[in-house]
Each structure stands twice: as structure tokens, then as C-alpha cells.
Design a protein around this motif. Sequence first.
Motif, PDB file in Angstrom:
ATOM      1  N   ASN A 351      82.530  45.647 106.441  1.00 25.84           N
ATOM      2  CA  ASN A 351      82.147  44.235 106.492  1.00 25.84           C
ATOM      3  C   ASN A 351      81.800  43.800 107.914  1.00 25.84           C
ATOM      4  N   VAL A 352      82.456  44.408 108.911  1.00 30.00           N
ATOM      5  CA  VAL A 352      82.091  44.114 110.307  1.00 30.00           C
ATOM      6  C   VAL A 352      80.614  44.449 110.518  1.00 30.00           C
ATOM      7  N   MET A 353      80.199  45.637 110.061  1.00 30.43           N
ATOM      8  CA  MET A 353      78.795  46.042 110.235  1.00 30.43           C
ATOM      9  C   MET A 353      77.862  45.176 109.380  1.00 30.43           C
ATOM     10  N   LYS A 354      78.329  44.806 108.191  1.00 31.42           N
ATOM     11  CA  LYS A 354      77.507  43.964 107.308  1.00 31.42           C
ATOM     12  C   LYS A 354      77.243  42.609 107.976  1.00 31.42           C
ATOM     13  N   GLN A 355      78.284  42.001 108.542  1.00 29.15           N
ATOM     14  CA  GLN A 355      78.115  40.696 109.205  1.00 29.15           C
ATOM     15  C   GLN A 355      77.287  40.825 110.486  1.00 29.15           C
ATOM     16  N   ALA A 356      77.489  41.937 111.216  1.00 32.79           N
ATOM     17  CA  ALA A 356      76.716  42.162 112.447  1.00 32.79           C
ATOM     18  C   ALA A 356      75.229  42.330 112.132  1.00 32.79           C
ATOM     19  N   ALA A 357      74.936  42.809 110.922  1.00 40.66           N
ATOM     20  CA  ALA A 357      73.538  43.032 110.520  1.00 40.66           C
ATOM     21  C   ALA A 357      72.982  41.849 109.715  1.00 40.66           C
ATOM     22  N   SER A 358      73.662  40.691 109.805  1.00 42.81           N
ATOM     23  CA  SER A 358      73.219  39.501 109.052  1.00 42.81           C
ATOM     24  C   SER A 358      73.192  38.269 109.950  1.00 42.81           C
ATOM     25  N   ILE A 359      72.800  38.455 111.223  1.00 44.81           N
ATOM     26  CA  ILE A 359      72.777  37.324 112.158  1.00 44.81           C
ATOM     27  C   ILE A 359      71.388  36.699 112.142  1.00 44.81           C
ATOM     28  N   HIS A 360      71.343  35.374 111.959  1.00 44.47           N
ATOM     29  CA  HIS A 360      70.041  34.705 111.856  1.00 44.47           C
ATOM     30  C   HIS A 360      69.939  33.560 112.861  1.00 44.47           C
ATOM     31  N   ASP A 361      69.017  33.710 113.804  1.00 45.69           N
ATOM     32  CA  ASP A 361      68.724  32.644 114.784  1.00 45.69           C
ATOM     33  C   ASP A 361      69.980  32.076 115.456  1.00 45.69           C
ATOM     34  N   LEU A 362      70.864  32.964 115.885  1.00 43.59           N
ATOM     35  CA  LEU A 362      72.080  32.527 116.578  1.00 43.59           C
ATOM     36  C   LEU A 362      71.739  32.167 118.021  1.00 43.59           C
ATOM     37  N   THR A 363      72.078  30.945 118.428  1.00 43.74           N
ATOM     38  CA  THR A 363      71.883  30.553 119.826  1.00 43.74           C
ATOM     39  C   THR A 363      73.238  30.602 120.520  1.00 43.74           C
ATOM     40  N   LEU A 364      73.264  31.176 121.704  1.00 36.40           N
ATOM     41  CA  LEU A 364      74.493  31.271 122.496  1.00 36.40           C
ATOM     42  C   LEU A 364      74.243  30.606 123.845  1.00 36.40           C
ATOM     43  N   GLY A 365      75.288  30.010 124.403  1.00 35.52           N
ATOM     44  CA  GLY A 365      75.155  29.200 125.613  1.00 35.52           C
ATOM     45  C   GLY A 365      74.568  29.905 126.813  1.00 35.52           C
ATOM     46  N   GLY A 366      74.717  31.225 126.884  1.00 37.08           N
ATOM     47  CA  GLY A 366      74.228  31.965 128.050  1.00 37.08           C
ATOM     48  C   GLY A 366      72.794  32.452 127.943  1.00 37.08           C
ATOM     49  N   LEU A 367      72.205  32.342 126.754  1.00 37.71           N
ATOM     50  CA  LEU A 367      70.833  32.829 126.565  1.00 37.71           C
ATOM     51  C   LEU A 367      69.816  31.797 127.060  1.00 37.71           C
ATOM     52  N   LEU A 368      68.688  32.266 127.587  1.00 34.82           N
ATOM     53  CA  LEU A 368      67.620  31.360 128.007  1.00 34.82           C
ATOM     54  C   LEU A 368      67.122  30.564 126.804  1.00 34.82           C
ATOM     55  N   PRO A 369      66.654  29.339 127.038  1.00 36.73           N
ATOM     56  CA  PRO A 369      66.130  28.533 125.932  1.00 36.73           C
ATOM     57  C   PRO A 369      65.029  29.279 125.181  1.00 36.73           C
TER      58      PRO A 369
END
Length: 409
Positions: A351-369
Motif C-alpha cells: 500500500n505504501v507503493m500504491k499510494q506513492a504511485a497515486s500522487i496527483h498535482d501535489l504542491t509542496l511549500g519548497g517547490l517553485l511555483p
Amino acid sequence: MPAIHLRLGAFSAALALLALTASPSAAQKKYDTGASDTEIKIGNIMPYSGPASAYGVIGKTEDAFFRMINAEGGINGRKINFISYDDAYTPPKTVEQARKLVESDEVLLIFNSLGTPPNSAIQKYMNQKKVPQLFVATGATKWNDPKDFPWTMGWQPNYQSETQIYAKYILKNLPNAKIAVLYQNDDYGKDYLKGLKDGLGKQAASMIVAEDAYEVTEPTIDSHIVRLKASGADVFVNITTPKFAAQAIKKNAELGWKPLHFLNNVSASIGSVMKPAGFENAQGIISSQYLKDPTDPQWKNDPGMVALNQFLDKYYPDADRADASVMYAYTVAQGLVHVLKACGDDLTRANVMKQAASIHDLTLGGLLPGIKVNTSPTDFAPLSQLQLVRFKGQTWERFGDILSSDVGG
């Protein structure tokens, strides 16, 4: 007719009873080795010593980040037990530490272990054991191979796409360039070199006038720089880790060699490369970024940067905020927290791998706009966008658009 109704009614009642008895098991918590009601064991391998020890700060930042997460109540009520070992960037030691983490410490997964040769040495083992080798700290293209290695996933934009972007820039702006390349003689260096040659296409043979490889065990790369300067190149593509990147920038200045200098983004840290090399020697160098630069005043009041600084003030006050590795570690640790939260009470390795392979348009504070995290069962490359930057004064200046890689896995 009434008999049918009776039978249907009895059937409905039986279904309702079945649903009632099934619901506790449906909501049952599921655990693999390394997870329980109270903790999640995460393994990590870093070069705290040896030639790549500048990257050790990544493990230290992650340790501090998980201490913060634990102080705030953990993940779905579970505390993270972060176990990080030193491999000195030597693959045999990496194998030893991975075995220790999986077989003795019994971790749920190994997270963000650093370096292409070290991760290459444990990739088959991790996949045979079916233990996630998650968000490895290397941009080698081979981590995006869900078919053959379903338990290994990268994080940062891959090396080939980065040098393809540099190649496109060179072809457009310097079509008659004479290019010299310095690269580390391992999978990491060769991956970058391949991207450059693929990006230059049929012109690679004529445009690259010199290429020189160094071993990670060499104390200095000065002699390589002397050789490359002698080639008469007016463009220098510098594929090195931080220690050697700083040496190359310094040596270029000493020799008075002033080609247009491209530096791979794994060594674009102001704290561990540009400052030691001397800001005056680094002017005009081109690199690429996907993370915000903590030293850039434009992010001073940015919510993501404010959160980073609050975290460092409390949990890692000694951190060098000019070191890009600190921002890298902070951001990838947030990525792991996202995956573990998504796992809910199903903390199995699958399930860890399943969730890691199901990320959609996640924005994180450290990423460039404009840069987002995306994965799918067929695409294990969470980040694939970059922006070109040029070193000016004491910081990097962004220019041009956010560029997406057109390189597959």
C-alpha cells in the motif's frame, strides 16, 4: 407473490447482517513488518563521511523533520522511528546497511537513500525483498522503471531530462559551441552525459570537443580542468558532486578559463558549492532548479519559506540555510508524510507503493511555483519540471519558462 417478498426480505436481512459482521474486518488495521499501532519504522542511508559527505545534511534535516512530526502527534497517531546509517558513499557498505535495516531493524521501507552507485547496489535486493526503496536521492533515469523494479521510486527530476534542457539551450543560443564535459565516472555521471548527447542529437559528435571522467576517490580534479581548457572549448558542462563542483569553479578562475558554464543542479547549492568556490568565480554559471532558494529575498514572506524557517528555528537551528540540501530534505520528507498519511491504517509495503504511485498535482511549500508532484502506476518520476537559473551576485536568478522533461523512464 408474498412468498417472494418474504424471501427477498430475508435475503436483505441476511445481507445487512453480513455487512454488520464484515465491517469490523473491513476497517481492520493492516500492518507489515515495521509498522504498528504506535510507530512506523523508516530506514535511511546517507554519506555522513567520505567524498560525498556534503550531502549528510539531508539525513540530519530529515531526522529533525520527523522529530517535528512526532512532536505534533505523528502520522495518524503513529510516531516515526527514523533509523539512518552512514555508508560513506561506498556501495558495499550500502548493501551492508540496507540488509541491517531490512533484516535486523525490520523497517517498513528505506527512504531517500543517497547516490546513484549506492542505490544501484541495493536495487535488486530491495525488489527481491519487496521492501519499498522510496524517493531515492538521485536523479538517475533508471529509478522510473515500475515494470522491472516496482519497489523503487525516484523523487527529483531525472538527470537525462536536465542535460537535455541544457542541450536545447546550447543549440538555440550557441549553435557553433565547442563543448567540454567533465563527469563523474559512474552511473550518475554517465546518465547526465547520455542526456546531453541525446539532446544535442546528431550534432553531439561535432560539438563535444572534449570529455573527461574523474573518479570519486580522486582528491582533486585540477588536472582534468587543465586538460579540458586546452581543448579550446567555449562551453563547459560540469557534471560533478559538490566537493568537485567547487574545485572546478575555483580552478576555472585560476586558469582564466571563462566558458559558458553549465552546472548540474545536484551541485547548485550556494552554501556547499558557490560560497566555498567564491561568489566572484561563479558569476554567470547556468543551472536549473525545481526548489525555492532559501537565500533568495523574493521568498522572504512566502508561506512555504516561513514554515521552513520556523521548523529550522525549533528543530535544526544549526542548519546552513544557504545549503540547498536542507530545502531538498525538507521537501522530500513532506512527500513521504503525504504518502504515509494516504496509507491510513493500511501500513503494508504494497500500500505504501500504491499510494506513492497515486500522487496527483501535489504542491509542496519548497517547490517553485507551477512545479507539482505527479505519479501513476506507470510513471515513477514524481518531479519532471525545471526552471533555468543563472548565478548573479550571491544568488540564482530564474529565467525563461518552467520546462517539462520529454524523457521517458
